[in-house]
Design a protein around this motif. Structure first.
Motif, mmCIF file in Angstrom:
data_model
loop_
_atom_site.group_PDB
_atom_site.id
_atom_site.type_symbol
_atom_site.label_atom_id
_atom_site.label_comp_id
_atom_site.label_asym_id
_atom_site.label_seq_id
_atom_site.Cartn_x
_atom_site.Cartn_y
_atom_site.Cartn_z
ATOM 1 N N VAL A 1 0.828 -1.215 0.000
ATOM 2 C CA VAL A 1 0.000 0.000 0.000
ATOM 3 C C VAL A 1 0.857 1.256 0.000
ATOM 4 C CG1 VAL A 1 -1.912 -1.155 1.149
ATOM 5 C CG2 VAL A 1 -0.223 0.059 2.528
ATOM 6 N N LYS A 2 2.123 1.150 0.394
ATOM 7 C CA LYS A 2 3.002 2.325 0.385
ATOM 8 C C LYS A 2 3.233 2.828 -1.042
ATOM 9 C CE LYS A 2 7.322 -0.332 0.231
ATOM 10 N NZ LYS A 2 8.559 -0.704 0.967
ATOM 11 N N ASP A 3 2.996 1.974 -2.042
ATOM 12 C CA ASP A 3 3.175 2.374 -3.436
ATOM 13 C C ASP A 3 1.954 3.094 -3.999
ATOM 14 O OD1 ASP A 3 5.775 1.381 -3.696
ATOM 15 O OD2 ASP A 3 5.030 -0.652 -4.046
ATOM 16 N N LEU A 4 0.856 3.073 -3.264
ATOM 17 C CA LEU A 4 -0.346 3.777 -3.698
ATOM 18 C C LEU A 4 -0.230 5.264 -3.370
ATOM 19 C CD1 LEU A 4 -3.000 1.298 -2.248
ATOM 20 C CD2 LEU A 4 -2.337 1.479 -4.657
ATOM 21 N N ILE A 5 -1.070 6.057 -3.997
ATOM 22 C CA ILE A 5 -1.226 7.461 -3.620
ATOM 23 C C ILE A 5 -2.663 7.618 -3.137
ATOM 24 C CG2 ILE A 5 -1.220 9.863 -4.390
ATOM 25 C CD1 ILE A 5 0.823 9.073 -6.503
ATOM 26 N N ILE A 6 -2.834 8.164 -1.946
ATOM 27 C CA ILE A 6 -4.164 8.303 -1.353
ATOM 28 C C ILE A 6 -4.550 9.773 -1.341
ATOM 29 C CG2 ILE A 6 -5.609 7.725 0.618
ATOM 30 C CD1 ILE A 6 -4.239 5.308 -0.709
ATOM 31 N N MET A 7 -5.715 10.087 -1.871
ATOM 32 C CA MET A 7 -6.187 11.471 -1.895
ATOM 33 C C MET A 7 -7.692 11.497 -2.130
ATOM 34 S SD MET A 7 -4.804 12.672 -5.675
ATOM 35 C CE MET A 7 -5.620 14.263 -5.635
ATOM 36 N N ASP B 1 4.039 -1.376 6.475
ATOM 37 C CA ASP B 1 3.473 -0.906 5.209
ATOM 38 C C ASP B 1 2.427 0.162 5.525
ATOM 39 O OD1 ASP B 1 3.122 -0.720 2.518
ATOM 40 O OD2 ASP B 1 2.011 -2.594 2.296
ATOM 41 N N LYS B 2 2.588 1.367 4.971
ATOM 42 C CA LYS B 2 1.753 2.495 5.384
ATOM 43 C C LYS B 2 1.082 3.175 4.190
ATOM 44 C CE LYS B 2 5.104 3.384 9.086
ATOM 45 N NZ LYS B 2 6.084 4.366 9.626
ATOM 46 N N PHE B 3 -0.004 3.888 4.496
ATOM 47 C CA PHE B 3 -0.682 4.713 3.503
ATOM 48 C C PHE B 3 -0.034 6.101 3.493
ATOM 49 C CE2 PHE B 3 -4.293 1.890 4.763
ATOM 50 C CZ PHE B 3 -4.483 1.291 3.523
ATOM 51 N N TYR B 4 0.178 6.643 2.274
ATOM 52 C CA TYR B 4 0.737 7.977 2.169
ATOM 53 C C TYR B 4 -0.145 8.857 1.284
ATOM 54 C CZ TYR B 4 5.000 5.991 4.137
ATOM 55 O OH TYR B 4 5.900 5.372 4.958
ATOM 56 N N ALA B 5 -0.351 10.087 1.750
ATOM 57 C CA ALA B 5 -1.086 11.057 0.947
ATOM 58 C C ALA B 5 -0.187 11.558 -0.170
ATOM 59 C CB ALA B 5 -1.537 12.221 1.829
#
Length: 566
Positions: free
Chosen positions: A287-293, A325-329
């Motif tokens: 999930v660290k490879d995702l972009i969250i917005m 493994d973290k979520f990043y904006a």
């Protein structure tokens, strides 16, 4: 204290209890757990595969301790109050029904309930002989010689890193409850629920022994270190790797069926007790490879930047990914917003079983894929589910729907087309897959995620977690998109459920051919197009003023000509 063969050897007492219950003889593996339970250290952790009967053995052990010393105080702690109460109720029933325990039956005036009770010979004390409590319940206020932590870790309270930290903090209360040594003991009974299990984080004062369901290979045995039970190590010298360690309870065929049901990763955790699964090659989707917005339904920025900075760690989101493994904006995004160039909804239909109907809405702009909706519905091809999917398509303004056609040989599409045509007419097509599912999903998502081109709406993560709460505890988190994404491997059957993830992969695959375009070139093209429009407007204005000037000059010239005739 009673002095007889049953009091000296817990295994003999266990045999008597099993016979009273009408069960077959305890298996050699159960006897080995019983031996360790009796003679183990003051702080021990027993990790044994699911279904081995460790809770039954522990209940018999609690009664054996009370039979030997009626002044003994025992506290049973489980993940839920009901689970702990079931333990104490079972003990009480055996006391009431077994003649060899008749002297332990509570007398008038003593505590006598399913959540706490005194045994007959016990003298008055603030603490009951046996008490059951949930891990989040009132632990303080009692004292105990023995604390049995029976499955305090379950998926429902350990799925996220925050949950595991809170659980560990709660277990620290055991030290305040426990009476002074040398006789006081803490016994953990557990099956790891996550790769970052709390059983791996117990203080060094605890000794752990592990009984997996199958004979491990030498390479697998190394992962257990010195925790592999000596009994299993002896079996390794006599049996082939991969064969059952407890054939009287589970045959090789039984374990194979359970591996199919739980998936490879789930089986490795709950039957092989192997928590060393978090290597990059085996579980490539992070999930660290995702972009969250936050994503608008109609427009999006032409470019979004990814940066795994702790300042952008979205700690408020429920995180079911693996440890670390973290979520990043998003770090930043282009100020140019444009309408999406395509909007696709993918559907992975469910049959009549326990699977969901997975869906995902993915929109594309300038080589970036924006996931605006994703999730699962408990229904299959019933009308309510079809209408719900059609409404999602309408709300998301999709212009095409792609349906996995492997189910029912296209029957789902035939049922869905009349519904979607009434609610949101759009193109509906089918897609069939012959490649191994796990490989197809990973090969589709990994390149897009590694290039940080997959952007998820923040609300998806919250809804993904919330909607899974409607399911029973065993499936509550395995149903979620994030859990499926971070636990899939190339091994066939690695996931117990994959509906939500498969729908996302289908939607992403639809856009793959258009992903080759360069983002910077796209931005330049868009800016040039806008500049051309502005230039065109400017030129139109210039031509308009010139036309007005020409007309005015003509009028002035005509007027002057007329003046000469005056």
């Amino acid at each position: 204290m009673i002095d007889d063969p049953l009091s000296r050897d817990f295994r003999k007492f266990l045999y008597v209890v099993w016979k009273f219950l009408g069960l077959p003889d305890p298996t050699p593996l159960q006897y080995d757990i019983a031996r360790y339970m009796q003679h183990g250290p003051s702080k021990e952790c027993i990790e044994a595969f699911r279904g081995v009967g460790k809770s039954f053995v522990a209940a018999a052990f609690a009664l054996w301790c009370l039979r030997n010393d009626p002044q003994f105080k025992i506290m049973v702690v489980s993940a839920s109050k009901s689970r702990a109460d079931a333990f104490s109720t079972f003990c009480m029933r055996l006391i009431q029904e077994m003649e060899i325990l008749a002297h332990l039956r509570p007398k008038d005036g003593q505590r006598n309930s399913r959540i706490e009770f005194d045994v007959g010979p016990a003298i008055a004390d603030q603490s009951p002989s046996l008490k059951s409590v949930g891990i989040t319940g009132q632990l303080t206020g009692s004292r105990a010689d023995l604390i049995i932590a029976d499955d305090v870790e379950v998926l429902n309270n350990s799925a996220t890193a925050d949950m595991r930290e809170k659980l560990l903090e709660l277990t620290k209360e055991f030290s305040a409850i426990l009476k002074p040594l040398p006789h006081a003991r803490i016994i953990y009974l557990g099956t790891p629920q996550t790769e970052d299990s709390i059983y791996n984080k117990l203080p060094e004062t605890f000794e752990t022994q592990i009984w997996p369901a199958r004979i491990p290979t030498k390479e697998e045995a190394e992962k257990y270190g010195d925790k592999l039970a000596p009994y299993i190590q002896k079996l390794m010298a006599r049996q082939l790797p991969g064969t059952t360690t407890d054939p009287d309870r589970f045959t090789d065929a039984d374990l194979l069926n359970r591996e199919t049901e739980y998936g490879r990763a789930g089986f490795a955790l709950q039957f092989m007790l192997n928590t060393q699964l978090s290597d990059e090659d085996r579980f490539p989707l992070k999930v660290k490879d995702l972009i969250i917005m936050d994503i608008d339904k109609a427009t999006a920025p032409m470019k979004v930047n990814w940066l795994p900075d702790d300042k952008r760690n979205l700690k408020e989101l429920p995180n079911l990914a693996m440890a670390g493994d973290k979520f990043y904006a998003c770090a930043a995004h282009d100020q140019t917003f444009s309408p999406f160039t395509s909007s696709v909804m993918a559907i992975d239909p469910s049959g009549r079983g326990k699977d969901e109907t997975g869906y995902a809405v993915v929109k594309m702009l300038n080589g970036f894929l924006y996931v605006t909706r994703a999730g699962g519905l408990p229904g299959g091809y019933d009308n309510a589910t079809l209408q719900k999917l059609a409404m999602i398509a309408k709300e998301e303004m999709v212009n095409q729907i792609v349906i996995e056609a492997n189910f029912g040989d296209g029957m789902y599409t035939k049922l869905f087309e009349p519904v979607i045509s009434k609610i949101h007419p759009c193109v509906v097509e089918e897609v069939k897959h012959s490649q191994q599912k796990e490989r197809r999903i990973i090969d589709t998502l990994e390149p897009v995620m590694n290039r940080h081109r997959l952007i998820l709406d923040k609300q998806i993560i919250t809804d993904d977690y919330r909607t899974a709460q409607a399911y029973e505890a065993d499936n509550r988190f395995t149903k979620t998109l994030i859990y499926q994404m971070t636990r899939i491997s190339y091994e066939r059957g690695s996931l117990k459920h994959d509906d939500r993830l498969d729908a996302l992969a289908i939607a992403v695959a639809f856009h793959t051919d258009a992903m080759a375009q360069d983002a910077e070139r796209g931005i330049a093209h868009e800016k040039q197009a806008r500049l051309d429009k502005e230039l065109e407007k400017f030129m139109e204005g210039v031509h308009g003023r010139r036309h007005q000037m020409d007309t005015g000059s003509h009028r002035f010239a005509s007027g002057m000509a007329g003046a000469r005739y005056l």
